[in-house]
Design a protein around this motif. Sequence first.
Motif, mmCIF file in Angstrom:
data_model
loop_
_atom_site.group_PDB
_atom_site.id
_atom_site.type_symbol
_atom_site.label_atom_id
_atom_site.label_comp_id
_atom_site.label_asym_id
_atom_site.label_seq_id
_atom_site.Cartn_x
_atom_site.Cartn_y
_atom_site.Cartn_z
ATOM 1 N N LEU A 60 0.837 -1.188 0.000
ATOM 2 C CA LEU A 60 0.000 0.000 0.000
ATOM 3 C C LEU A 60 0.882 1.251 0.000
ATOM 4 O O LEU A 60 1.927 1.280 0.638
ATOM 5 C CB LEU A 60 -0.919 0.021 1.231
ATOM 6 C CG LEU A 60 -1.929 -1.130 1.332
ATOM 7 C CD1 LEU A 60 -2.665 -1.063 2.658
ATOM 8 C CD2 LEU A 60 -2.920 -1.097 0.171
ATOM 9 N N ALA A 61 0.397 2.275 -0.694
ATOM 10 C CA ALA A 61 1.101 3.557 -0.721
ATOM 11 C C ALA A 61 0.345 4.529 0.169
ATOM 12 O O ALA A 61 -0.806 4.870 -0.113
ATOM 13 C CB ALA A 61 1.190 4.094 -2.146
ATOM 14 N N ALA A 62 0.990 4.971 1.265
ATOM 15 C CA ALA A 62 0.356 5.859 2.229
ATOM 16 C C ALA A 62 1.077 7.196 2.239
ATOM 17 O O ALA A 62 2.307 7.257 2.240
ATOM 18 C CB ALA A 62 0.378 5.237 3.619
ATOM 19 N N SER A 63 0.312 8.296 2.272
ATOM 20 C CA SER A 63 0.881 9.631 2.346
ATOM 21 C C SER A 63 0.036 10.485 3.282
ATOM 22 O O SER A 63 -1.192 10.292 3.386
ATOM 23 C CB SER A 63 0.954 10.281 0.955
ATOM 24 O OG SER A 63 -0.341 10.391 0.392
ATOM 25 N N TRP A 64 0.680 11.403 3.969
ATOM 26 C CA TRP A 64 -0.014 12.300 4.902
ATOM 27 C C TRP A 64 -0.369 13.596 4.182
ATOM 28 O O TRP A 64 0.477 14.248 3.590
ATOM 29 C CB TRP A 64 0.887 12.573 6.103
ATOM 30 C CG TRP A 64 0.287 13.510 7.105
ATOM 31 C CD1 TRP A 64 0.640 14.793 7.334
ATOM 32 C CD2 TRP A 64 -0.803 13.229 8.002
ATOM 33 N NE1 TRP A 64 -0.140 15.338 8.319
ATOM 34 C CE2 TRP A 64 -1.042 14.400 8.758
ATOM 35 C CE3 TRP A 64 -1.588 12.107 8.231
ATOM 36 C CZ2 TRP A 64 -2.036 14.467 9.729
ATOM 37 C CZ3 TRP A 64 -2.578 12.184 9.201
ATOM 38 C CH2 TRP A 64 -2.794 13.342 9.944
ATOM 39 N N ASP A 65 -1.662 13.942 4.207
ATOM 40 C CA ASP A 65 -2.163 15.082 3.447
ATOM 41 C C ASP A 65 -2.454 16.300 4.332
ATOM 42 O O ASP A 65 -3.340 17.083 4.044
ATOM 43 C CB ASP A 65 -3.436 14.673 2.691
ATOM 44 C CG ASP A 65 -3.834 15.716 1.652
ATOM 45 O OD1 ASP A 65 -2.959 16.500 1.260
ATOM 46 O OD2 ASP A 65 -5.008 15.740 1.269
ATOM 47 N N GLY A 66 -1.737 16.408 5.432
ATOM 48 C CA GLY A 66 -1.923 17.550 6.319
ATOM 49 C C GLY A 66 -2.899 17.283 7.438
ATOM 50 O O GLY A 66 -2.630 17.580 8.611
ATOM 51 N N THR A 67 -4.061 16.702 7.110
ATOM 52 C CA THR A 67 -5.064 16.393 8.144
ATOM 53 C C THR A 67 -5.550 14.955 8.069
ATOM 54 O O THR A 67 -6.315 14.513 8.924
ATOM 55 C CB THR A 67 -6.283 17.324 7.979
ATOM 56 O OG1 THR A 67 -6.847 17.146 6.676
ATOM 57 C CG2 THR A 67 -5.872 18.780 8.161
ATOM 58 N N GLN A 68 -5.107 14.189 7.047
ATOM 59 C CA GLN A 68 -5.625 12.833 6.860
ATOM 60 C C GLN A 68 -4.594 11.960 6.145
ATOM 61 O O GLN A 68 -3.668 12.456 5.503
ATOM 62 C CB GLN A 68 -6.922 12.879 6.042
ATOM 63 C CG GLN A 68 -6.729 13.440 4.638
ATOM 64 C CD GLN A 68 -8.013 13.547 3.864
ATOM 65 O OE1 GLN A 68 -9.068 13.132 4.321
ATOM 66 N NE2 GLN A 68 -7.947 14.108 2.639
ATOM 67 N N TRP A 69 -4.784 10.644 6.317
ATOM 68 C CA TRP A 69 -3.997 9.667 5.591
ATOM 69 C C TRP A 69 -4.680 9.369 4.278
ATOM 70 O O TRP A 69 -5.888 9.190 4.207
ATOM 71 C CB TRP A 69 -3.855 8.374 6.392
ATOM 72 C CG TRP A 69 -2.843 8.428 7.493
ATOM 73 C CD1 TRP A 69 -3.086 8.506 8.821
ATOM 74 C CD2 TRP A 69 -1.431 8.431 7.327
ATOM 75 N NE1 TRP A 69 -1.913 8.563 9.530
ATOM 76 C CE2 TRP A 69 -0.859 8.517 8.632
ATOM 77 C CE3 TRP A 69 -0.573 8.368 6.238
ATOM 78 C CZ2 TRP A 69 0.484 8.526 8.864
ATOM 79 C CZ3 TRP A 69 0.770 8.390 6.466
ATOM 80 C CH2 TRP A 69 1.307 8.470 7.771
ATOM 81 N N VAL A 70 -3.897 9.284 3.180
ATOM 82 C CA VAL A 70 -4.392 8.909 1.868
ATOM 83 C C VAL A 70 -3.697 7.604 1.511
ATOM 84 O O VAL A 70 -2.477 7.546 1.358
ATOM 85 C CB VAL A 70 -4.105 9.985 0.804
ATOM 86 C CG1 VAL A 70 -4.628 9.538 -0.558
ATOM 87 C CG2 VAL A 70 -4.751 11.299 1.202
ATOM 88 N N ILE A 71 -4.489 6.538 1.363
ATOM 89 C CA ILE A 71 -3.933 5.198 1.148
ATOM 90 C C ILE A 71 -4.455 4.659 -0.161
ATOM 91 O O ILE A 71 -5.670 4.668 -0.419
ATOM 92 C CB ILE A 71 -4.299 4.268 2.325
ATOM 93 C CG1 ILE A 71 -3.824 4.875 3.645
ATOM 94 C CG2 ILE A 71 -3.704 2.887 2.126
ATOM 95 C CD1 ILE A 71 -4.290 4.107 4.869
ATOM 96 N N GLN A 72 -3.543 4.169 -1.001
ATOM 97 C CA GLN A 72 -3.889 3.617 -2.310
ATOM 98 C C GLN A 72 -3.106 2.345 -2.535
ATOM 99 O O GLN A 72 -2.084 2.091 -1.841
ATOM 100 C CB GLN A 72 -3.557 4.622 -3.412
ATOM 101 C CG GLN A 72 -4.328 5.931 -3.335
ATOM 102 C CD GLN A 72 -3.825 6.938 -4.350
ATOM 103 O OE1 GLN A 72 -2.630 7.158 -4.452
ATOM 104 N NE2 GLN A 72 -4.730 7.563 -5.084
ATOM 105 N N PRO A 73 -3.510 1.538 -3.493
ATOM 106 C CA PRO A 73 -2.690 0.382 -3.820
ATOM 107 C C PRO A 73 -1.318 0.811 -4.326
ATOM 108 O O PRO A 73 -1.200 1.755 -5.104
ATOM 109 C CB PRO A 73 -3.503 -0.322 -4.917
ATOM 110 C CG PRO A 73 -4.896 0.187 -4.748
ATOM 111 C CD PRO A 73 -4.793 1.581 -4.229
ATOM 112 N N GLY A 74 -0.310 0.134 -3.853
ATOM 113 C CA GLY A 74 1.045 0.466 -4.250
ATOM 114 C C GLY A 74 1.719 -0.714 -4.912
ATOM 115 O O GLY A 74 1.096 -1.742 -5.160
ATOM 116 N N PRO A 75 2.994 -0.552 -5.216
ATOM 117 C CA PRO A 75 3.741 -1.669 -5.836
ATOM 118 C C PRO A 75 3.842 -2.858 -4.883
ATOM 119 O O PRO A 75 3.905 -2.686 -3.666
ATOM 120 C CB PRO A 75 5.100 -1.061 -6.138
ATOM 121 C CG PRO A 75 5.222 0.082 -5.157
ATOM 122 C CD PRO A 75 3.836 0.608 -4.972
ATOM 123 N N THR A 76 3.863 -4.016 -5.440
ATOM 124 C CA THR A 76 3.988 -5.213 -4.619
ATOM 125 C C THR A 76 5.341 -5.232 -3.938
ATOM 126 O O THR A 76 6.375 -5.048 -4.590
ATOM 127 C CB THR A 76 3.838 -6.477 -5.470
ATOM 128 O OG1 THR A 76 2.579 -6.410 -6.132
ATOM 129 C CG2 THR A 76 3.908 -7.727 -4.611
#
Length: 410
Positions: free
Chosen positions: A393-409
């Motif tokens: 999973l690809a996780a990034s912090w957007d200032g007030t929330q976590w944004v999680i998307q499918p990432g590379p295996t």
Amino acid sequence: MISFIISLPAASADATVLYDYVLSTDGSAETRSASVPLSLLPQPPERQTEVVVLLPMSALSWHQVTLPKGSLARGLRADRGASRLRAILDGLLEDRLLDEPAQLHLALQPQPVAEVPVWVVACDRAWLHAHLQALTQAGLAAGRIVPEFTPEALAQTLYVVGDEQQPVLVGGRLLSCPLSVTAVNWLGEPTAEGVLPAVVAEPAVAAQAESLFKRPVTLQQRSQRLLQAAQTSWDLAQFDLVNANRDRAWAQLAQGVKSLLHAPPWRAARLALVALVLVNLVGLNAWALREQMALQGKRQAVRAVLGSTFPNIPVVVDAPLQMAREVAALQRASGAAASTDMEAMLASLGVQLPATQTLMAIDYQAQTLRVKVPAVSAAEQARLALALKQQGLAASWDGTQWVIQPGPTP
């Protein structure tokens, strides 16, 4: 190393003035010497030759000063401290010099130390720069600049130089004067221990020296004395001449590259270099072709696995991505949660979040999960993003929330 010593004349640089030179193939014994105009000075036989410019005693004045603490910058600060040190020397010598300090070139003894007496040598700046420029234009850029005599050489020795018409006595007080009974009595007096200084004379004035000193003298050819002077650790190329030396070094480097590219003696080396480059290019191309064929084989294998597992896919564009989509579709069809579903993402996130962390809002659209939580430290952001990356999973912090998307295996 080959040494090419050029003694500057006291006169101004012009086409008629004579330069004494000494060439030594081993740096200690004379190979050739002469006194010729600038245009007849020979070119060094090899690029490894060190050109040493020697300043005559008559063109120099010597002074002892005590440098204040902190005036000598070392290491990386030496270049920046040079102008400050020069200003200090100008102030210390202002009352001792006959000319304005700006009109003189100054240089310190080797390895000077602050708060103890050190030697400073001065000479006419315009005279020195004119000769150095003339030599550079003749292809004889100075690698080092040395004085004809040093305080160490004159500590216990007197030198009688010149010719029969104008013999000159150079003494331990760093003075040169016409050879006479008065000069002999003044400079040739015994030391505090009662020891008479040694007397070294050039052959042309040896008889006069023996007559005035009333004792034998040591003979030394002028060329031998110039070689001896060039072997000292002194180098008067200081302050503004340091940058000039660097410019000459770059010019010599450029000349060397030009010679390597065009000079006939380097033709074999150029051909060998071209052959080496061609061989390496062929080898690199062969290696790249082999790697490309291996990669193509792996791609074909992946395509074959996709085609045999999911024969309903008509065209293979991105085999790994298409396979992941087909597996996710099968999971949804069977009721099993896929790794890109909200439940799976929340489960992975919940394992990594601290137990005290509170979820404030959840949004899931198009395989993208947004989870609003209280502020997270930078270290915690990096830790959680790395942990989820290991789960695909690809996780990034957007200032007030976590944004999680499918990432590379992983």
